[in-house]
Design an enzyme around this catalytic site. Structure first.
Site, PDB file in Angstrom:
ATOM      1  N   ASN A 211     -14.621 -44.017 -16.960  1.00 58.82           N
ATOM      2  CA  ASN A 211     -14.928 -42.645 -17.464  1.00 58.82           C
ATOM      3  C   ASN A 211     -16.311 -42.254 -17.144  1.00 58.82           C
ATOM      4  O   ASN A 211     -17.040 -43.323 -16.758  1.00 58.82           O
ATOM      5  CB  ASN A 211     -14.923 -42.934 -19.151  1.00 58.82           C
ATOM      6  N   ASP A 280      -9.242 -45.507 -22.206  1.00 60.23           N
ATOM      7  CA  ASP A 280      -7.709 -45.663 -22.912  1.00 60.23           C
ATOM      8  C   ASP A 280      -6.613 -46.128 -22.389  1.00 60.23           C
ATOM      9  O   ASP A 280      -5.978 -46.775 -23.052  1.00 60.23           O
ATOM     10  CB  ASP A 280      -7.481 -44.285 -23.615  1.00 60.23           C
ATOM     11  N   LYS A 290      -6.428 -55.567  -1.592  1.00 57.92           N
ATOM     12  CA  LYS A 290      -6.486 -54.083  -1.629  1.00 57.92           C
ATOM     13  C   LYS A 290      -5.365 -53.286  -1.380  1.00 57.92           C
ATOM     14  O   LYS A 290      -4.612 -53.742  -0.377  1.00 57.92           O
ATOM     15  CB  LYS A 290      -7.431 -53.796  -0.469  1.00 57.92           C
ATOM     16  N   PHE A 324     -17.995 -42.550 -31.688  1.00 63.61           N
ATOM     17  CA  PHE A 324     -18.189 -41.340 -30.849  1.00 63.61           C
ATOM     18  C   PHE A 324     -16.999 -40.644 -30.554  1.00 63.61           C
ATOM     19  O   PHE A 324     -15.901 -41.180 -30.276  1.00 63.61           O
ATOM     20  CB  PHE A 324     -19.163 -41.758 -29.584  1.00 63.61           C
ATOM     21  N   LYS A 338     -10.386 -38.230 -35.852  1.00 60.26           N
ATOM     22  CA  LYS A 338     -10.660 -39.625 -35.429  1.00 60.26           C
ATOM     23  C   LYS A 338     -11.632 -40.575 -36.420  1.00 60.26           C
ATOM     24  O   LYS A 338     -11.224 -41.716 -36.597  1.00 60.26           O
ATOM     25  CB  LYS A 338     -11.671 -39.530 -34.122  1.00 60.26           C
ATOM     26  N   LYS A 342      -9.559 -43.659 -37.419  1.00 60.65           N
ATOM     27  CA  LYS A 342     -10.283 -45.243 -37.013  1.00 60.65           C
ATOM     28  C   LYS A 342     -11.005 -45.651 -38.374  1.00 60.65           C
ATOM     29  O   LYS A 342     -11.756 -46.409 -38.192  1.00 60.65           O
ATOM     30  CB  LYS A 342     -11.042 -44.809 -35.974  1.00 60.65           C
TER      31      LYS A 342
HETATM   32  N1  CTP Z   1     -12.709 -46.490 -28.267  1.00 56.87           N
HETATM   33  C1  CTP Z   1     -12.591 -47.734 -28.429  1.00 56.87           C
HETATM   34  N2  CTP Z   1     -11.829 -48.316 -27.756  1.00 56.87           N
HETATM   35  C2  CTP Z   1     -10.993 -47.658 -26.930  1.00 56.87           C
HETATM   36  C3  CTP Z   1     -11.066 -46.233 -26.725  1.00 56.87           C
HETATM   37  C4  CTP Z   1     -11.853 -45.768 -27.429  1.00 56.87           C
HETATM   38  O1  CTP Z   1     -13.413 -48.576 -29.292  1.00 56.87           O
HETATM   39  N3  CTP Z   1      -9.874 -48.258 -26.262  1.00 56.87           N
HETATM   40  C5  CTP Z   1     -13.839 -45.569 -29.175  1.00 56.87           C
HETATM   41  C6  CTP Z   1     -15.000 -45.367 -28.271  1.00 56.87           C
HETATM   42  O2  CTP Z   1     -16.132 -46.132 -27.964  1.00 56.87           O
HETATM   43  C7  CTP Z   1     -15.668 -44.182 -29.250  1.00 56.87           C
HETATM   44  C8  CTP Z   1     -14.239 -43.638 -29.911  1.00 56.87           C
HETATM   45  O3  CTP Z   1     -13.284 -44.740 -29.656  1.00 56.87           O
HETATM   46  O4  CTP Z   1     -16.337 -44.600 -30.299  1.00 56.87           O
HETATM   47  C9  CTP Z   1     -13.557 -42.177 -29.526  1.00 56.87           C
HETATM   48  O5  CTP Z   1     -13.019 -42.482 -28.266  1.00 56.87           O
HETATM   49  P1  CTP Z   1     -12.011 -41.417 -27.677  1.00 56.87           P
HETATM   50  O6  CTP Z   1     -11.357 -42.083 -26.323  1.00 56.87           O
HETATM   51  O7  CTP Z   1     -12.429 -40.218 -27.397  1.00 56.87           O
HETATM   52  O8  CTP Z   1     -10.764 -41.316 -28.770  1.00 56.87           O
HETATM   53  P2  CTP Z   1      -9.348 -41.314 -28.705  1.00 56.87           P
HETATM   54  O9  CTP Z   1      -8.956 -41.857 -30.095  1.00 56.87           O
HETATM   55  O10 CTP Z   1      -8.925 -42.286 -27.606  1.00 56.87           O
HETATM   56  O11 CTP Z   1      -8.832 -40.016 -28.793  1.00 56.87           O
HETATM   57  P3  CTP Z   1      -8.618 -38.867 -27.166  1.00 56.87           P
HETATM   58  O12 CTP Z   1      -8.677 -39.976 -26.087  1.00 56.87           O
HETATM   59  O13 CTP Z   1      -7.138 -38.562 -27.344  1.00 56.87           O
HETATM   60  O14 CTP Z   1      -9.678 -37.805 -27.477  1.00 56.87           O
END
Ligand code: CTP
Length: 389
Positions: A211, A280, A290, A324, A338, A342
């Site tokens: 990311n 994600d 490779k 976040f 969120k 969460k």
């Molecule tokens: N986060 C986490 N573990 C993951 C993915 C995300 O702890 N595997 C946490 C991030 O550190 C952040 C929050 O979740 O604090 C939001 O992450 P985001 O990827 O934006 O949220 P999602 O629920 O995955 O939603 P979307 O990708 O659909 O926006």
């Protein structure tokens, strides 16, 4: 408070006159010090009229009759008698002199003798500002604990568009007021675990999915928490930042490593701040060799990573949990979803995709979504000012 306003030689020197007026209006006493080159741009008389004090113009000038200096050596006396040193505008030359301890005029001599808070508001041509020499000096001065009010982006005196113009006087004033506050030590009983930076999910030994994240926000939060007396554990993805002194840093690469590091270090943690941009999804299997370029297209099979924040929400207990959300639209709506999904106490929602806010930026504008349903708008500020405010 008693403030020394150092004015150095740049076109923005005229703006320092208004700054002197604002400082006085805010209840401060101002002693202006003009370097020789500042006087090419603005006269001492302007500052004398605004501050009601004789302006110090060089190393041999005598102190104002009103100023009762406790030392016969004027720069030492001025240093001892004042609470804060502000230099606005600060030229590249002044930053270099301060960084290296050169003392060849009143202001640079005063700087070395001054032990209080220092606020620097640089202004210069954009190429001069971004030059590695200037940036290295800025880093040295920041590491020394000085507050840097970074220059803004705009049309510069040389006719180009870039970063270099003196910050707005209101921002300089806010930095002065922040620097004059006694340090807050209100988090001494807290153990804060912060995750920062991106994760990297390997595809093969030379490639990974990741990311966009510089880690600046997480590192600034860690520094702010340390400054306020907290114990800090920083679980960090790969970033190009110096870890804050005093934090227990646990470097990780993948989301799974971050998950494991968070849960292995949670024992007496009172607050978790999940700043990291966790991937994600990860490749279903990382190739041991490779992957060679063999076909016209390549499909990747991805599998979801464990959601660390969601798992923390499930096992939260009394811990404060802050997540976040980086979104490109519908900020409040997605943040609320969120927060609920969460089980967080707060979501820091960040609108990304714009030119000067979000990823890799020193500036950030966020909305705080609270459990109570309330929203708090935090206007654009530097990561460091925002976290120390
Ligand atoms: N986060 C986490 N573990 C993951 C993915 C995300 O702890 N595997 C946490 C991030 O550190 C952040 C929050 O979740 O604090 C939001 O992450 P985001 O990827 O934006 O949220 P999602 O629920 O995955 O939603 P979307 O990708 O659909 O926006």
């Amino acid at each position: 408070m008693r403030i020394v306003l150092g004015v150095t030689g740049g076109i923005a020197a005229y703006k320092a006159a208004e700054l002197a007026r604002l400082l006085i209006r805010n209840g401060h006493e101002v002693q202006a010090v003009l370097t020789r080159s500042a006087q090419e741009f603005i006269t001492p008389l302007t500052f004398a009229s605004l501050t009601g004090r004789k302006v110090i113009t060089d190393i041999f000038s005598s102190a104002s009759p009103e100023a009762t200096l406790s030392s016969s050596v004027e720069h030492i006396g001025v240093a001892q008698e004042h609470d804060l040193l502000l230099v606005a505008p600060a030229t590249a030359n002044t930053l270099a002199k301060f960084a290296h301890g050169l003392a060849d005029d009143f202001l640079s001599t005063l700087y070395l003798a001054f032990t209080g808070p220092v606020v620097l508001a640089p202004a210069m041509n954009d190429k001069m500002w971004s030059h590695p020499a200037t940036q290295a000096n800025v880093e040295v001065l920041k590491a020394r604990g000085h507050l840097m009010v970074d220059p803004g982006v705009g049309f510069l005196a040389c006719g180009t568009l870039g970063q270099g113009r003196l910050a707005e006087n209101e921002a300089i004033l806010a930095a002065v007021e922040a620097a004059l506050q006694p340090p807050l030590r209100d988090l001494t009983t807290e153990h804060i675990l912060i995750t920062a930076g991106p994760t990297q999910e390997p595809l093969d030994p030379v490639r990974y999915l990741t990311n966009r994240s510089s880690g600046k926000m997480g590192y600034a939060l860690a520094q702010a928490a340390l400054d306020r007396g907290a114990r800090v554990t920083l679980v960090s993805g790969p970033v190009a930042l110096k870890p804050p002194v005093g934090a227990a840093v646990i470097p990780v690469h993948t989301a799974q490593q971050m998950f494991d590091a968070v849960f292995a270090n949670l024992a007496d943690v009172t607050t978790v701040i999940k700043c990291a941009a966790v991937a994600d999804y990860r490749p279903a299997a990382a190739a041991p060799e490779k992957v060679k370029k063999a076909t016209a297209s390549l499909n990747l099979e991805l599998t979801p990573t464990s959601d660390i924040l969601a798992e923390l929400g499930r096992t939260k207990g009394n811990r404060l949990l802050i997540g976040f959300a980086a979104e490109t639209s519908n900020l409040r709506d997605y943040a609320t979803r969120k927060l609920e999904a969460k089980n967080c106490d707060m979501i820091v929602a960040n609108l990304v995709g714009g030119p000067d806010s979000g990823f890799e930026s020193d500036n950030n504008e966020v909305v705080l979504a609270l459990k109570s349903g309330e929203f708090i708008d935090v206007p654009k500020a530097s990561n460091t000012t925002a976290t120390s405010a």
